[in-house]
Design a protein around this motif. Structure first.
Motif, mmCIF file in Angstrom:
data_model
loop_
_atom_site.group_PDB
_atom_site.id
_atom_site.type_symbol
_atom_site.label_atom_id
_atom_site.label_comp_id
_atom_site.label_asym_id
_atom_site.label_seq_id
_atom_site.Cartn_x
_atom_site.Cartn_y
_atom_site.Cartn_z
ATOM 1 N N MET A 292 0.812 -1.225 0.000
ATOM 2 C CA MET A 292 0.000 0.000 0.000
ATOM 3 C C MET A 292 0.848 1.280 0.000
ATOM 4 O O MET A 292 0.326 2.380 -0.192
ATOM 5 C CB MET A 292 -0.945 0.021 1.204
ATOM 6 C CG MET A 292 -1.994 -1.080 1.192
ATOM 7 S SD MET A 292 -2.925 -1.137 -0.348
ATOM 8 C CE MET A 292 -3.889 0.350 -0.176
ATOM 9 N N LEU A 293 2.172 1.169 0.229
ATOM 10 C CA LEU A 293 3.035 2.348 0.185
ATOM 11 C C LEU A 293 2.980 3.026 -1.176
ATOM 12 O O LEU A 293 2.980 4.259 -1.272
ATOM 13 C CB LEU A 293 4.485 1.954 0.487
ATOM 14 C CG LEU A 293 4.865 1.745 1.944
ATOM 15 C CD1 LEU A 293 6.270 1.204 2.048
ATOM 16 C CD2 LEU A 293 4.747 3.056 2.715
ATOM 17 N N GLY A 294 2.928 2.226 -2.244
ATOM 18 C CA GLY A 294 2.882 2.785 -3.600
ATOM 19 C C GLY A 294 1.631 3.630 -3.812
ATOM 20 O O GLY A 294 1.723 4.832 -4.114
ATOM 21 N N PRO A 295 0.437 3.041 -3.627
ATOM 22 C CA PRO A 295 -0.790 3.836 -3.737
ATOM 23 C C PRO A 295 -0.803 5.048 -2.795
ATOM 24 O O PRO A 295 -1.303 6.106 -3.166
ATOM 25 C CB PRO A 295 -1.888 2.834 -3.339
ATOM 26 C CG PRO A 295 -1.322 1.502 -3.689
ATOM 27 C CD PRO A 295 0.162 1.604 -3.486
ATOM 28 N N ALA A 296 -0.225 4.903 -1.588
ATOM 29 C CA ALA A 296 -0.197 6.041 -0.652
ATOM 30 C C ALA A 296 0.637 7.179 -1.231
ATOM 31 O O ALA A 296 0.300 8.356 -1.067
ATOM 32 C CB ALA A 296 0.362 5.601 0.707
ATOM 33 N N THR A 297 1.745 6.833 -1.900
ATOM 34 C CA THR A 297 2.562 7.867 -2.535
ATOM 35 C C THR A 297 1.762 8.587 -3.610
ATOM 36 O O THR A 297 1.762 9.820 -3.689
ATOM 37 C CB THR A 297 3.823 7.244 -3.164
ATOM 38 O OG1 THR A 297 4.508 6.505 -2.173
ATOM 39 C CG2 THR A 297 4.736 8.305 -3.730
ATOM 40 N N VAL A 298 1.068 7.824 -4.448
ATOM 41 C CA VAL A 298 0.235 8.431 -5.494
ATOM 42 C C VAL A 298 -0.816 9.334 -4.857
ATOM 43 O O VAL A 298 -1.087 10.437 -5.343
ATOM 44 C CB VAL A 298 -0.440 7.337 -6.358
ATOM 45 C CG1 VAL A 298 -1.349 7.964 -7.403
ATOM 46 C CG2 VAL A 298 0.605 6.464 -7.035
ATOM 47 N N ALA A 299 -1.382 8.898 -3.726
ATOM 48 C CA ALA A 299 -2.446 9.653 -3.070
ATOM 49 C C ALA A 299 -1.962 10.991 -2.512
ATOM 50 O O ALA A 299 -2.774 11.873 -2.221
ATOM 51 C CB ALA A 299 -3.069 8.817 -1.947
ATOM 52 N N LEU A 300 -0.639 11.170 -2.365
ATOM 53 C CA LEU A 300 -0.121 12.467 -1.898
ATOM 54 C C LEU A 300 -0.463 13.574 -2.894
ATOM 55 O O LEU A 300 -0.373 14.764 -2.566
ATOM 56 C CB LEU A 300 1.398 12.396 -1.694
ATOM 57 C CG LEU A 300 1.892 11.576 -0.503
ATOM 58 C CD1 LEU A 300 3.403 11.467 -0.517
ATOM 59 C CD2 LEU A 300 1.428 12.215 0.810
ATOM 60 N N ALA A 301 -0.865 13.203 -4.113
ATOM 61 C CA ALA A 301 -1.290 14.201 -5.096
ATOM 62 C C ALA A 301 -2.523 14.957 -4.605
ATOM 63 O O ALA A 301 -2.733 16.114 -4.983
ATOM 64 C CB ALA A 301 -1.599 13.526 -6.439
ATOM 65 N N ILE A 302 -3.328 14.322 -3.765
ATOM 66 C CA ILE A 302 -4.588 14.956 -3.342
ATOM 67 C C ILE A 302 -4.335 16.160 -2.421
ATOM 68 O O ILE A 302 -4.837 17.251 -2.709
ATOM 69 C CB ILE A 302 -5.553 13.905 -2.729
ATOM 70 C CG1 ILE A 302 -6.211 13.113 -3.864
ATOM 71 C CG2 ILE A 302 -6.673 14.556 -1.944
ATOM 72 C CD1 ILE A 302 -5.605 11.814 -4.197
ATOM 73 N N PRO A 303 -3.538 16.013 -1.317
ATOM 74 C CA PRO A 303 -3.224 17.234 -0.545
ATOM 75 C C PRO A 303 -2.484 18.280 -1.367
ATOM 76 O O PRO A 303 -2.702 19.484 -1.183
ATOM 77 C CB PRO A 303 -2.347 16.726 0.608
ATOM 78 C CG PRO A 303 -2.059 15.298 0.342
ATOM 79 C CD PRO A 303 -3.060 14.804 -0.632
ATOM 80 N N LEU A 304 -1.641 17.826 -2.291
ATOM 81 C CA LEU A 304 -0.908 18.772 -3.139
ATOM 82 C C LEU A 304 -1.903 19.604 -3.971
ATOM 83 O O LEU A 304 -1.788 20.824 -4.068
ATOM 84 C CB LEU A 304 0.038 18.003 -4.069
ATOM 85 C CG LEU A 304 1.124 18.786 -4.776
ATOM 86 C CD1 LEU A 304 2.048 19.437 -3.765
ATOM 87 C CD2 LEU A 304 1.926 17.883 -5.708
ATOM 88 N N TYR A 305 -2.904 18.913 -4.542
ATOM 89 C CA TYR A 305 -3.914 19.602 -5.348
ATOM 90 C C TYR A 305 -4.722 20.573 -4.487
ATOM 91 O O TYR A 305 -5.045 21.680 -4.925
ATOM 92 C CB TYR A 305 -4.839 18.577 -6.005
ATOM 93 C CG TYR A 305 -5.983 19.197 -6.771
ATOM 94 C CD1 TYR A 305 -5.760 19.764 -8.032
ATOM 95 C CD2 TYR A 305 -7.271 19.229 -6.248
ATOM 96 C CE1 TYR A 305 -6.796 20.341 -8.740
ATOM 97 C CE2 TYR A 305 -8.312 19.801 -6.951
ATOM 98 C CZ TYR A 305 -8.081 20.357 -8.192
ATOM 99 O OH TYR A 305 -9.104 20.935 -8.890
ATOM 100 N N GLU A 306 -5.023 20.168 -3.250
ATOM 101 C CA GLU A 306 -5.836 21.033 -2.388
ATOM 102 C C GLU A 306 -5.099 22.304 -1.971
ATOM 103 O O GLU A 306 -5.715 23.294 -1.618
ATOM 104 C CB GLU A 306 -6.300 20.241 -1.155
ATOM 105 C CG GLU A 306 -7.299 19.176 -1.558
ATOM 106 C CD GLU A 306 -7.900 18.443 -0.379
ATOM 107 O OE1 GLU A 306 -7.142 18.115 0.547
ATOM 108 O OE2 GLU A 306 -9.110 18.215 -0.399
ATOM 109 N N HIS A 307 -3.756 22.276 -2.016
ATOM 110 C CA HIS A 307 -2.977 23.465 -1.659
ATOM 111 C C HIS A 307 -2.507 24.231 -2.882
ATOM 112 O O HIS A 307 -1.633 25.077 -2.774
ATOM 113 C CB HIS A 307 -1.761 23.073 -0.812
ATOM 114 C CG HIS A 307 -2.112 22.417 0.474
ATOM 115 N ND1 HIS A 307 -1.398 21.374 1.000
ATOM 116 C CD2 HIS A 307 -3.136 22.645 1.326
ATOM 117 C CE1 HIS A 307 -1.958 20.974 2.125
ATOM 118 N NE2 HIS A 307 -3.022 21.740 2.346
#
Lengths: 243, 115
Positions: A77-92
């Motif tokens: 799940m580390l891989g998908p979690a890394t991809v998911a960091l795009a979401i906070p990045l987009y929100e900021h």
């Protein structure tokens, strides 16, 4: 009865289910222990869980490969979690656009200083090249740091432990350094915390203010992306690694 | 939920394949993250299911480090040999990174606010 138990153990010890369940249970216990001990940053739940699981494996004579057969489902799940960091990045994204250049320059400077000074100090004190390669990505959030360590030939598991210690050390040092430098801007405090102490620093920044927390999330993500791009090409020229 | 999982896994897969094809030095998931970020900028809004899934995943981020961390048991001899350089490197580099980042960012924000 005893023989039956041995049979059951032989079955369980070889099945992924046991070590997958054990990892989840031990982590839950570690979270509880962490709260009981007053939530100190040095005794992070991950460090407690690591110590407990290593003890259990050593006591039961289980090797790491057998353990990982079960634990790999969590590790994946580390891989998908890394991809998911795009979401906070987009929100900021609005805050990023406003301060794009200062954030990029400060981010590159901070990320390079973190990696190069760590390798330099350890090399001067005579650390093994394998240690140096595992140390270089330690300021970055774990999923990315472990990916980088793998890329440049370090040991991802050693990197994981060093990342956690870096986070704890960053949280301990930052209040003192913020006072010494007289920093009042929460954006600066947060960004530096996220950049140098990843998730731990981000959690601490949210304790300062919501703005500090948002910029810490930004620092965490930018540091991760920039280190992932900058470090692999720079690595062969780091001190102690020159052929 | 299922769509969010598919989207994230597809981004990761595309990232991994690109890294392999172009022989890039970057971890595949990092490229996948940039791909998803670009996709979100293009789409212009945040699908609620994606937000929900990523919040859940990132809330349990700490748990995901445990399996790799336990792998430390295979490297006891290296840590026993290098514990002092490691500790010194972590404390000094983390302090330097904090100081450099704060000073540079504070100076640049001051410069930008006063054009």
């Amino acid at each position: 009865m005893n023989e039956e138990f041995t049979d059951i153990w032989a079955f369980l010890a070889a099945s992924p289910l046991l070590w997958l369940t054990m990892t989840l249970v031990v982590f839950q216990v570690a979270l509880w222990l962490h709260r009981q001990l007053g939530g100190s940053m040095i005794l992070h739940p991950v460090l407690i869980a690591m110590a407990l699981l290593i003890s259990i494996l050593l006591l039961t004579g289980t090797d790491y490969d057998t353990y990982f057969e079960g634990a790999q489902f969590i590790h994946f799940m580390l891989g998908p979690a890394t991809v998911a960091l795009a979401i906070p990045l987009y929100e900021h994204r609005h805050q990023i656009r406003q301060l794009l250049l200062p954030l990029l320059v400060a981010g590159v400077a901070g990320a390079l200083v973190a990696a190069i000074s760590a390798v330099l100090v350890a090399a001067l004190l005579g650390a093994d090249p394998l240690t140096l390669l595992s140390l270089a990505p330690k300021s970055v959030t774990s999923p990315i740091a472990m990916g980088i360590a793998e890329k440049i030939g370090g040991l991802p598991s050693l990197t994981a432990a060093l990342v956690l210690l870096t986070g704890a050390i960053g949280c301990l040092l930052s209040p003192l350094l913020i006072r010494l430098l007289g920093i009042r801007d929460d954006r600066v405090k947060g960004f530096a915390l996220g950049l140098s102490a990843h998730g731990f620093g981000t959690a601490q920044a949210f304790g300062i203010s919501a703005t500090a927390g948002a910029f810490a999330g930004l620092g965490l993500t930018l540091a991760g992306v920039m280190t992932a791009f900058l470090l692999p090409p720079v690595t062969p020229w780091l001190p102690g690694l020159l052929p | 939920m299922l769509q969010a999982i598919i989207l994230i896994l597809l981004c990761q897969l595309a990232g991994e394949i690109t890294v392999l094809l172009l022989n890039l030095p970057v971890p595949g998931p990092v490229l996948g993250m940039l791909l998803l970020f670009g996709g979100l900028l293009w789409y212009g809004q945040m699908p609620p299911a994606l937000k929900h899934f990523s919040d859940t995943l990132l809330r349990h981020l700490a748990l995901l480090f445990v399996p790799a961390g336990v792998g430390l048991m295979a490297h006891f001899s290296l840590v026993a040999r290098d514990w002092l350089p490691l500790l010194a490197a972590l404390v000094i580099s983390t302090a330097l990174a904090l100081v450099v980042t704060m000073l540079v960012l504070a100076a640049l924000i001051r410069a930008q606010d006063r054009p």
